[in-house]
Design a protein around this motif. Structure first.
Motif: not given
Length: 301
Positions: A15, A18-19, A22, A117, A121, A139, A142
């Protein structure tokens, strides 16, 4: 060089990576000059997702090299870059409790949801921006990781709503199959050193004047990890932490056991209402460090 580095906590998990990706893309689409980086190499679970979506691992740093930074998946200085006090925190995206002090105003997006994540979104959605397919895949990964495929008690309705949408954007046809494959990729511990198991997903906390290092390792066989207990305890002692709790979680059956070394054993037993036997405590139904491990310890101290 980018003007704002975006990164998660030390010993980055799925996570966190991914974050970081993102948030960096989200802010870049809004006109900021950003770069996603990480405070460590990707773990096996994260590497699985990177390979699946044909992405490179993030550059590794221990100190920020930009004047401004964005923190994701953490807000405590102990979990951040070594020179955090010397830079300006532009913003934070997090889903943990807050223990953050800052001298200047900043943007904070904090939600009690299952993953950062998930938060991102909805940040994309609110801003009316498109999530690139590969970012959506990270995401989704994650979200799957932090909620254990929506089975963790940290899972919320918004996580359940977000995952299929992210998976669709990413081209993941079978969420269950992909998620299990990714989670299992992170449970192959045979080639990991004792130090890797202790620090692969570990965070530091201060509770009632006591310093705690709490690590967590996911597996499909708890006993397989406990076969290494003697060596793990040697590494725990060598780490120099006052109190070390290594939570070993069976991701298939949603149970844990933990190895504890430290000088407050009675308090640890009281926190979980279980006895330590040969430094091991049984934690039935426990899978979340954030919701099921840290809160009872904090209440105890």
């Amino acid at each position: 060089m980018a003007k704002i580095q975006v990164f998660g906590h030390k010993s980055p998990d799925m996570d966190t990576v991914a974050s970081a990706m993102g948030a960096a893309d989200l802010l870049a689409q809004q006109g900021l000059d950003t770069e996603a980086v990480a405070q460590g190499k990707p773990n096996a679970e994260t590497q699985f997702a990177l390979d699946y979506f044909k992405l490179e691992a993030l550059p590794v740093i221990d100190k920020a090299t930009t004047e401004q930074v964005v923190l994701v998946d953490h807000n405590e200085a102990a979990q951040s870059v070594d020179n955090l006090a010397d830079v300006t925190v532009y913003g934070i995206y997090d889903h943990h409790k807050f223990n953050f002090q800052n001298a200047t105003p900043l943007y904070i997006t904090a939600k009690p949801w299952g993953s950062v994540s998930t938060i991102l979104y909805y940040e994309y959605k609110q801003a009316g921006l498109t999530i690139p397919a590969k970012i959506a895949g990270m995401l989704a990964s994650g979200l799957i990781s932090d909620t254990l495929l929506l089975k963790s008690p940290t899972t919320t309705d918004v996580d359940r709503e977000a995952l299929p949408e992210l998976a669709k954007m990413a081209g993941i046809d079978d969420i269950e199959a992909y998620g299990l494959a990714m989670l299992k990729a992170g449970t192959d511990l045979s080639k990991k050193s004792d130090e890797d198991l202790l620090e692969g997903d570990a965070k530091s906390f201060t509770m009632g004047g006591h310093d705690f290092r709490i690590g967590q390792v996911n597996t499909v066989d708890i006993d397989d990890v406990l076969k290494r207990q003697a060596d793990l305890e040697k590494a725990m002692k060598a780490s120099g932490y006052e109190n070390f709790l290594l939570v070993i979680t069976d991701i298939l059956n949603s149970n844990s056991k933990a190895i504890y070394l430290g000088d407050v054993a009675a308090a640890v037993e009281n926190a979980f209402d279980k006895n330590l036997v040969d430094n091991v405590i049984d934690l039935p139904g426990v899978v979340s460090r954030k919701k099921q491990v840290v809160p009872p310890l904090e209440s105890q101290f």
